[in-house]
Structures are given as structure tokens and as C-alpha cells.
Design a protein around this motif. Sequence first.
Motif, PDB file in Angstrom:
ATOM      1  N   ASP A 420       0.042 -44.921 -20.271  1.00  0.00           N
ATOM      2  CA  ASP A 420      -0.137 -46.030 -21.655  1.00  0.00           C
ATOM      3  C   ASP A 420       0.174 -47.669 -21.094  1.00  0.00           C
ATOM      4  O   ASP A 420       0.749 -47.900 -20.270  1.00  0.00           O
ATOM      5  CB  ASP A 420       0.604 -45.885 -22.332  1.00  0.00           C
ATOM      6  N   HIS A 421      -1.197 -48.518 -21.958  1.00  0.00           N
ATOM      7  CA  HIS A 421      -0.634 -49.756 -21.590  1.00  0.00           C
ATOM      8  C   HIS A 421      -0.518 -50.214 -22.791  1.00  0.00           C
ATOM      9  O   HIS A 421      -1.701 -50.321 -23.184  1.00  0.00           O
ATOM     10  CB  HIS A 421      -1.336 -50.137 -20.797  1.00  0.00           C
ATOM     11  N   THR A 422       0.055 -51.450 -23.405  1.00  0.00           N
ATOM     12  CA  THR A 422       0.113 -51.760 -24.555  1.00  0.00           C
ATOM     13  C   THR A 422       0.840 -53.618 -24.198  1.00  0.00           C
ATOM     14  O   THR A 422       2.303 -53.927 -23.420  1.00  0.00           O
ATOM     15  CB  THR A 422       1.578 -50.955 -25.178  1.00  0.00           C
ATOM     16  N   GLN A 423       0.575 -54.278 -25.026  1.00  0.00           N
ATOM     17  CA  GLN A 423       0.310 -55.977 -25.383  1.00  0.00           C
ATOM     18  C   GLN A 423       1.925 -55.941 -26.483  1.00  0.00           C
ATOM     19  O   GLN A 423       1.436 -55.708 -28.270  1.00  0.00           O
ATOM     20  CB  GLN A 423      -0.718 -56.429 -25.730  1.00  0.00           C
ATOM     21  N   PHE A 424       3.294 -56.047 -26.234  1.00  0.00           N
ATOM     22  CA  PHE A 424       3.850 -56.380 -27.129  1.00  0.00           C
ATOM     23  C   PHE A 424       4.317 -57.429 -28.038  1.00  0.00           C
ATOM     24  O   PHE A 424       3.864 -58.917 -26.896  1.00  0.00           O
ATOM     25  CB  PHE A 424       5.131 -55.515 -26.745  1.00  0.00           C
ATOM     26  N   GLN A 425       3.773 -57.985 -28.850  1.00  0.00           N
ATOM     27  CA  GLN A 425       3.995 -59.442 -29.458  1.00  0.00           C
ATOM     28  C   GLN A 425       4.619 -59.153 -30.558  1.00  0.00           C
ATOM     29  O   GLN A 425       4.796 -58.540 -31.694  1.00  0.00           O
ATOM     30  CB  GLN A 425       2.092 -59.975 -29.032  1.00  0.00           C
ATOM     31  N   ALA A 426       5.532 -60.670 -30.748  1.00  0.00           N
ATOM     32  CA  ALA A 426       5.875 -60.766 -32.607  1.00  0.00           C
ATOM     33  C   ALA A 426       6.417 -62.530 -31.599  1.00  0.00           C
ATOM     34  O   ALA A 426       6.105 -63.218 -31.117  1.00  0.00           O
ATOM     35  CB  ALA A 426       7.451 -60.017 -31.805  1.00  0.00           C
ATOM     36  N   ASP A 427       6.689 -63.073 -33.638  1.00  0.00           N
ATOM     37  CA  ASP A 427       6.901 -64.222 -33.620  1.00  0.00           C
ATOM     38  C   ASP A 427       8.163 -64.770 -32.927  1.00  0.00           C
ATOM     39  O   ASP A 427       9.074 -63.928 -33.294  1.00  0.00           O
ATOM     40  CB  ASP A 427       6.260 -64.678 -34.553  1.00  0.00           C
ATOM     41  N   PRO A 428       7.653 -65.533 -31.792  1.00  0.00           N
ATOM     42  CA  PRO A 428       9.115 -65.791 -30.904  1.00  0.00           C
ATOM     43  C   PRO A 428      10.250 -66.731 -31.746  1.00  0.00           C
ATOM     44  O   PRO A 428      11.490 -66.180 -31.088  1.00  0.00           O
ATOM     45  CB  PRO A 428       8.638 -66.925 -29.516  1.00  0.00           C
ATOM     46  N   THR A 429      10.074 -67.290 -32.580  1.00  0.00           N
ATOM     47  CA  THR A 429      10.664 -67.690 -32.940  1.00  0.00           C
ATOM     48  C   THR A 429      12.046 -66.488 -34.102  1.00  0.00           C
ATOM     49  O   THR A 429      13.231 -66.990 -34.746  1.00  0.00           O
ATOM     50  CB  THR A 429      10.677 -68.907 -34.106  1.00  0.00           C
ATOM     51  N   LEU A 430      11.129 -65.138 -34.625  1.00  0.00           N
ATOM     52  CA  LEU A 430      12.161 -64.100 -34.949  1.00  0.00           C
ATOM     53  C   LEU A 430      12.759 -63.149 -34.417  1.00  0.00           C
ATOM     54  O   LEU A 430      13.258 -62.078 -35.448  1.00  0.00           O
ATOM     55  CB  LEU A 430      10.924 -63.610 -36.105  1.00  0.00           C
ATOM     56  N   THR A 431      12.365 -63.139 -33.315  1.00  0.00           N
ATOM     57  CA  THR A 431      12.840 -62.527 -32.656  1.00  0.00           C
ATOM     58  C   THR A 431      13.631 -62.848 -31.330  1.00  0.00           C
ATOM     59  O   THR A 431      13.583 -63.816 -31.240  1.00  0.00           O
ATOM     60  CB  THR A 431      11.698 -61.479 -31.614  1.00  0.00           C
ATOM     61  N   SER A 432      14.506 -62.150 -30.698  1.00  0.00           N
ATOM     62  CA  SER A 432      15.685 -62.539 -29.150  1.00  0.00           C
ATOM     63  C   SER A 432      15.177 -62.387 -28.123  1.00  0.00           C
ATOM     64  O   SER A 432      15.783 -62.190 -27.354  1.00  0.00           O
ATOM     65  CB  SER A 432      17.032 -61.993 -29.389  1.00  0.00           C
ATOM     66  N   GLN A 433      14.061 -60.952 -28.009  1.00  0.00           N
ATOM     67  CA  GLN A 433      13.292 -60.256 -26.927  1.00  0.00           C
ATOM     68  C   GLN A 433      11.856 -61.424 -26.639  1.00  0.00           C
ATOM     69  O   GLN A 433      11.066 -61.890 -27.379  1.00  0.00           O
ATOM     70  CB  GLN A 433      12.898 -59.069 -26.812  1.00  0.00           C
ATOM     71  N   ASN A 435       7.553 -61.399 -25.333  1.00  0.00           N
ATOM     72  CA  ASN A 435       6.856 -60.865 -25.833  1.00  0.00           C
ATOM     73  C   ASN A 435       6.115 -60.261 -24.025  1.00  0.00           C
ATOM     74  O   ASN A 435       6.958 -61.035 -23.279  1.00  0.00           O
ATOM     75  CB  ASN A 435       5.730 -61.238 -26.174  1.00  0.00           C
ATOM     76  N   ALA A 436       5.897 -59.399 -24.240  1.00  0.00           N
ATOM     77  CA  ALA A 436       6.199 -58.472 -23.274  1.00  0.00           C
ATOM     78  C   ALA A 436       4.407 -57.079 -23.361  1.00  0.00           C
ATOM     79  O   ALA A 436       4.349 -56.847 -24.132  1.00  0.00           O
ATOM     80  CB  ALA A 436       7.068 -57.501 -22.672  1.00  0.00           C
ATOM     81  N   GLN A 437       3.504 -57.571 -21.714  1.00  0.00           N
ATOM     82  CA  GLN A 437       3.370 -56.218 -21.246  1.00  0.00           C
ATOM     83  C   GLN A 437       3.863 -54.795 -20.974  1.00  0.00           C
ATOM     84  O   GLN A 437       4.490 -55.238 -20.095  1.00  0.00           O
ATOM     85  CB  GLN A 437       2.097 -56.682 -20.482  1.00  0.00           C
ATOM     86  N   ARG A 438       3.621 -54.031 -21.230  1.00  0.00           N
ATOM     87  CA  ARG A 438       4.266 -52.463 -20.949  1.00  0.00           C
ATOM     88  C   ARG A 438       3.729 -50.922 -20.008  1.00  0.00           C
ATOM     89  O   ARG A 438       2.580 -50.956 -21.367  1.00  0.00           O
ATOM     90  CB  ARG A 438       5.652 -52.152 -21.580  1.00  0.00           C
ATOM     91  N   SER A 439       3.589 -51.155 -19.345  1.00  0.00           N
ATOM     92  CA  SER A 439       2.988 -49.965 -19.098  1.00  0.00           C
ATOM     93  C   SER A 439       3.629 -48.725 -17.907  1.00  0.00           C
ATOM     94  O   SER A 439       4.510 -48.601 -17.706  1.00  0.00           O
ATOM     95  CB  SER A 439       1.464 -50.279 -17.505  1.00  0.00           C
ATOM     96  N   TYR A 440       2.997 -47.078 -18.741  1.00  0.00           N
ATOM     97  CA  TYR A 440       4.254 -46.990 -18.406  1.00  0.00           C
ATOM     98  C   TYR A 440       3.521 -44.861 -18.025  1.00  0.00           C
ATOM     99  O   TYR A 440       1.984 -45.162 -18.383  1.00  0.00           O
ATOM    100  CB  TYR A 440       4.910 -46.331 -19.481  1.00  0.00           C
ATOM    101  N   ALA A 441       4.208 -44.900 -16.999  1.00  0.00           N
ATOM    102  CA  ALA A 441       3.097 -42.936 -16.701  1.00  0.00           C
ATOM    103  C   ALA A 441       4.536 -42.148 -16.708  1.00  0.00           C
ATOM    104  O   ALA A 441       5.173 -42.254 -16.497  1.00  0.00           O
ATOM    105  CB  ALA A 441       2.766 -43.316 -15.427  1.00  0.00           C
ATOM    106  N   LEU A 442       3.462 -41.172 -17.837  1.00  0.00           N
ATOM    107  CA  LEU A 442       5.066 -39.862 -17.617  1.00  0.00           C
ATOM    108  C   LEU A 442       4.018 -38.579 -16.701  1.00  0.00           C
ATOM    109  O   LEU A 442       3.449 -38.280 -17.759  1.00  0.00           O
ATOM    110  CB  LEU A 442       5.198 -39.283 -18.763  1.00  0.00           C
ATOM    111  N   THR A 443       4.850 -37.654 -16.044  1.00  0.00           N
ATOM    112  CA  THR A 443       4.137 -36.456 -15.722  1.00  0.00           C
ATOM    113  C   THR A 443       4.670 -35.460 -15.907  1.00  0.00           C
ATOM    114  O   THR A 443       6.146 -36.122 -15.646  1.00  0.00           O
ATOM    115  CB  THR A 443       3.774 -36.965 -13.936  1.00  0.00           C
TER     116      THR A 443
END
Length: 789
Positions: A420-433, A435-443
Motif C-alpha cells: 500500500d502507498h498512501t498520501q495523507f493530507q490535512a490542514d496543518p493548522t488543525l493538526t499537530s502532525q 502530512n506524510a506519504q506512507r508505504s507499507y508491505a505485509l507478507t
Amino acid sequence: MLEPRNHARRPFLLSPVALLVALMCQGAWAQTAEPDDTPGPRLRTSPLLQEKISPLVRPQMPTFITGDQISGQSELQTVVEGHGELRRADTVIRGDRLEYFQPDDQARARGNVFINRAGNTYQGTELELKVDAFEGFFTQPHYEFLATQAYGDAARIDFVGENHMVVRNGTYSTCRPTPGPDWMPAWLLRADAVKLDQEDSIGTAQNGVLEFYGKPVLRAKELSFPLSDARKSGWLPPSVGVSSRDGFEYTQPYYWNIAPNRDATFYPTLMSKRGLDLAGDFRYLENGYRGQLWGDYMPSDKLRDSSRWGYAVNHTGTVDTGLPGLGAVGLGVNLNRVSDDNYWRDFNRSIPSLTQRLLPNDVSLTWAREEYFAQFRRLKWQTLQDVTSPITPPYDRAPQFLGRYTKNNLSGFDLMVEADHTQFQADPTLTSQPNAQRSYALTQISRPWLAPGWFFTPKMQLYTSNYSFSAPLSDGRTSAALSAPTFSLDGGMFFERDTNYFGRAYRQTLEPRAMYVYTPYRNQSTLPVYDTALNDFNFATIYTENAFGGHDRISDSNKLTLGVTSRLLAPDSGAEIARFGIAQRLLFRDQLVTMPGGTAVTNRASDLLLGAAVNWTPQWMFDTTVSVNPETKVTNTSSVSARYSPSNYRVVNAAYRFQRGSSEQVDIGWQWPLNDLWGDKGVDKGAGRGLGPGRWYGVGRLNYDMLNARMVDAIVGFEYDADCWIGRVVLDRLNTTLVTANTRILFQIEFVGFSRIGASPLQTLRQSIPRYQYLREQVTAPSRFSNYD
């Protein structure tokens, strides 16, 4: 199947005894047409027993004529004097004098004339009718319709084909008549002419007056009404209500039956305190896809001094790409958007997807071929904020790519690989974290051993993830990586025996289960959380490897979960009568991985999870889940629900939900005949027929917050079933904030089989009260054989 004989519409002049013999012969042939080794007769379908007779078959069916004196000319004319009767297919004609002209298929009847056509009956003085075409007239008739249970009288009925007729200077009502000169129906439609189109299930009254207990309540130059639940274009009954927020409400819906697979409904609503709201929806059902569009627009809302709008789009289906090897892909669309943050509060009776504070706007493409699965998704949230109760907005997925390969029974092994590859995005003025791109693999690879009395599954998992952040973390990193293996052993056994409790035979099972999980510790305290939360503690999650749902936390584990379930099954059907379960997790070391702000789990034994579900009889249902701290003996969570439903229109639901330090609520819903309180526990004694009082029903649902000592939601009302009309009064109170609520009074009169007037509470009652039933709801169409003469 026997082919019907071709009688060329030639009449048979038979006595009643000959008719009986003919019918018996027909039945005998139907049973013995095809030999069968199965013991006993084998029944087969016959044209005489069809609910609807085909126009191709009808002319081939025989005609039976009986009476006291029969005369005439063969193949030309038949005259019957005294107790004349003509039968063909689903048509019966009786009269003191009966004439039948074979070349024209014309029947004339005088004196005590009676017709039964597919269960619809007519009685009058004089009839002229072409039998098969069902064209002609009937003077001074009294009629009864099978499908709608409607009755009426007329100066004359003109038959214009099998499914069309015109009632001249007549009446129409579904109130069942009773003997006696003083009987009057509770409601009655009078009209100069009533056109009945049974093919399209539409009735149209010209110069009509609707009377309720002798008082006119509605006059119309032209008034249409349904003859069944079939769809038809036209104005629907208006809805009238009173609301503490909106004032007087008047809604005049219009339904547009565009095509058999497409329709639209418009809901213009006038609110005395707010203005005019224009709403509507459109539905479609096509080969390979379906969907619904809903929207509303209020040009000028006096409550907020602005224009208001909202829309919802839901679509599912497939799209053919035309590419070799790719084929079709699935398309899913779920869009929800409103004009402002107060919409959920001010339009809380709109469709459910727009009455929440988190509105998803989700578009996805999916593709699957045997072991392969792929998905592209774009999800964006609209968060409706409230200054008294703000919400941290969830992260948008802009976009997300998911791929999965699954192969079972690969030399006994099961394999699954997911990426999976996901671009996480939100208004930075309303969040404390950031934005990020996360890739994961599960075998994941497992080797299940399955047998009738046991199962055992060892499993290995490897989870890896990589993050790329839009801003540095607290430690200055702009990227991060995680890798964690997991090993688990899951096994159980199944024992069963035949036993007897309280005089009933059962098959009892005993199902012990054990699951061991080991995952080494990986420090994840600095990683942000985008789609992860701690799993609820229940029987569905206790046998899982990861204590978290999502992919931002992998719990370190060295734990053993033990549990046992016992069931009581009906030996004949296998239905579950009762289920009892107990489970607990044992930790061999502390669980250090937590959510942000959480604390490590140091207790070596988790709460003791207890559950029970009992359906001892179809009338009773009981279900409970409780978690208890084994050291302090304190209950941390509990959920108890019960339902009692001894018969139709009698149901009581009760639920208690408790979570220590968080919430405690009681929820009660009911539908019950109030006549039971004074001993009248039977069915309707004939209300509206002059035989006695009708039946009162209490309906409602109460949701009470015990922690804050306040009523969350309340619906309380009454229904009165008077046989041919139903009255409803419902008080609906819905909290919009901790200190404000909107209250509505819904009042409706339903003229059974004709129309409803008032603000309909039916959707509110059906959604709020589990197993609520519409009074007088017709599940199946009545058979013409139920009114056979």
C-alpha cells in the motif's frame, strides 16, 4: 406438461355434475401425466390454476353454462332462464336470465346479476359484456376489488378492457361494509367519474370529494391515487408538521416515474421560520451499475441569513476498460458535501450521510482477477466544526494505491502479500502532525491443519513501512522506517454431545481455543498516527495478532489468549439457541507500544471477557458482553441487550451500555397494542365496521445518558388502527448540542389503500425502532382463488 385442447371458443352446455367430472379429469391427468418413482401423486401446474391467465391461452379455454332451463341454437345463441351461470377461465357470470351470443362472445344478464373476474366481484341489475375482451357496461352495480380490498357503488360501470373501467357517479372506499341500512364508511370518495387503470395501478377521480366521517376533507377537480404499491408519476400526499426550530412545515412531494429503472422525487418544503427549501433525489438502476443523487437548496435561510445547500452522490458499478487482460474495473463513488458547519444541526432530518459531522467524499477503482486485487482510492473529508465540541479532522487519502496477492492451498500453505502507498493530507493548522506519504508491505504465510474436531494454524507475518514527512518531526527526521515480524499459533477443538435441558433436546458444543502471539518490540513512539486506533476489547478482536487497527502501530506481543465457547444447537435445524463464552489474554511481558499519550500495558492478565447470547424461543432474545478486572473485580465495560416480540406489532427492545469513565446509556424502544393493558389481546375486532373499538398502539424510543443525566433522543407516539384508516401522532425530540434540541410533532392520517395526509413518521419509526412493523402492511398480493365462486 399437458397441452390445453383447442376448443375454438365453442361453448360447452354442461350440468354442474358434468362440470365437476370435467374438473376431476383435469386434475387426474395433471397428476399422472409423467410417471415418477416417488411414492404418492405428483402435482403439476395447470392453466386452470394460474394466477394470471395468458391472453393466448384464454380463448382456448372451455365455456361452461348451467341453469334451470337452457335453450338456443348450437354455435349461435344460448338462453338460460333461472339460476343462469357462465364460467370461462377466471370469469363467472350469474343472473336470473342469461343470454350468450357465441359469434360475438357477447353475454347479457338480467336480475341479480353477479360477476367474478379474477377475484374482483360486481353485483347489479343489468349487464352487457364481451366475455374475453371484458368490454361492456353494468348498471347499478356494487363492486369489490381483491387487490386493494376496495368497495363502492355506482350508477354504472363501463368496462373498457380487462384492466380498465370507469365508475360513473360512484363511491370508493376500503372500509368493509356491514349489514344494516345505517352503515356508513369512515372515509369515502365520491366522484362524477372514477377511472381505474389496474394495469398501471392508477385511479383518477373527476370532481371528487374525500369525506371523513361524513365531513369533506379534500375536494379536487381531478384526483389520482394508487391502486397498489406500483410506482406512478404524480403528486404525492402532502406532509404537514410543526417544529420548534423550523415552525410550520409544509412539504408537497412530486414523484416522476421516468422509466422502470429510473425515477426522481422532488420535495419542496415551506418552513414558516426559515423559508423555502428545494430538495430532490434521482435513482437509477442499469446493467452493471446503479446509484442515487440527492440534493437540496435553500435560497435564503432566515435562521442563518444565508443560502444553504447540500448534496450526496452514491454510485457503484463496473467500467469496461477495453484493454486486453484488464477487462472491467469496479467504480465506487460516495460524495457528500454541505454549505456550512451548521448544516448537520439545522437539517438533521436529511438523508443520514449528510447528518453527520464527518462527511466522506470517496472515489475508488477496484480490479480483481483470481488471486490478484488492486485498488485506487481518493478520500477527502469535510469536517463540520462546533466551537463547543471541536473535532480533529481525519487525514485525507490523496490518493491511495493498494495491491494484494492471495494464494490458498499452495502445497498446504496459504500465502498473502499486501502492499500500500498512501498520501495523507490535512490542514496543518488543525493538526499537530505533518502530512506524510506512507508505504507499507505485509507478507503472511500460514499452514492450516483442519479436521472435523480440531484446527491448528501456525502463521508468520512480516510488516515493513516507510514514511516521508512534509515537515520535520520533533527529533528532526523527515523520514522513518519500521520493520516487525510476528509469529502466531492458533488452535482449537470442537466437542459435542446430545443433551436435554428443561425438557428440550439439544446438541451442546464445547469449543476451547488458544492463540499465542509473539512480536518483538520496535520503538514507534515518535511516529505520527494517521489511520490507527486501539481495537475495542471484545470477542471479535481478542483473537488477533495486533492490538491496534490500522498500520501506524504494531504492538509488541508475547501473549497467550485462552478462551472457551459453549453452544446449544437445535438438533433438527442446527439453529443456535444459546451461546456462552469466556476469554482472557495473558501477557508474559509488558506491552510497551502505545498510542500517543497512552501508557504501557503492565498487567499480566487482561480483563476477563464474558459473553452470552440466548434465543430460547423465537419470541425472546438476550445478548450481553462484560469485561471485568480480575484483580479489583470491577466491571470496566458492559453491553446488555434484550428483545421480546411475541407476535406481530408487539416488540420491546432494551439495551444498556457502559464504559467506565466514558459513557453510560440506556436505550428502550417499543411497539405494543395498548388494548393489551385492558385485556383485549386479540386481533382487531372490526374497527371501522361498526363492530367495536379499534386498536391503539404505543410506539417510541428513548435514549437516556445516565452519566450526564439527560435525554439524548426521544420518540414517543401513538397509532390507532381503525381498520380502513390509521391515525398517527408522534413527538420527535433530537438533541443538536448539549443544551439545545429540535422538537417536532408529526401527525398523519392514512386512508388504507388510498392515501396518507400529514407529516409521515413512518421512516423515523422504522429507522429508530428495531422490528417496527407498518400497520396493515401487505406483504404478498392476494390470490384470485381466495375469492373464488
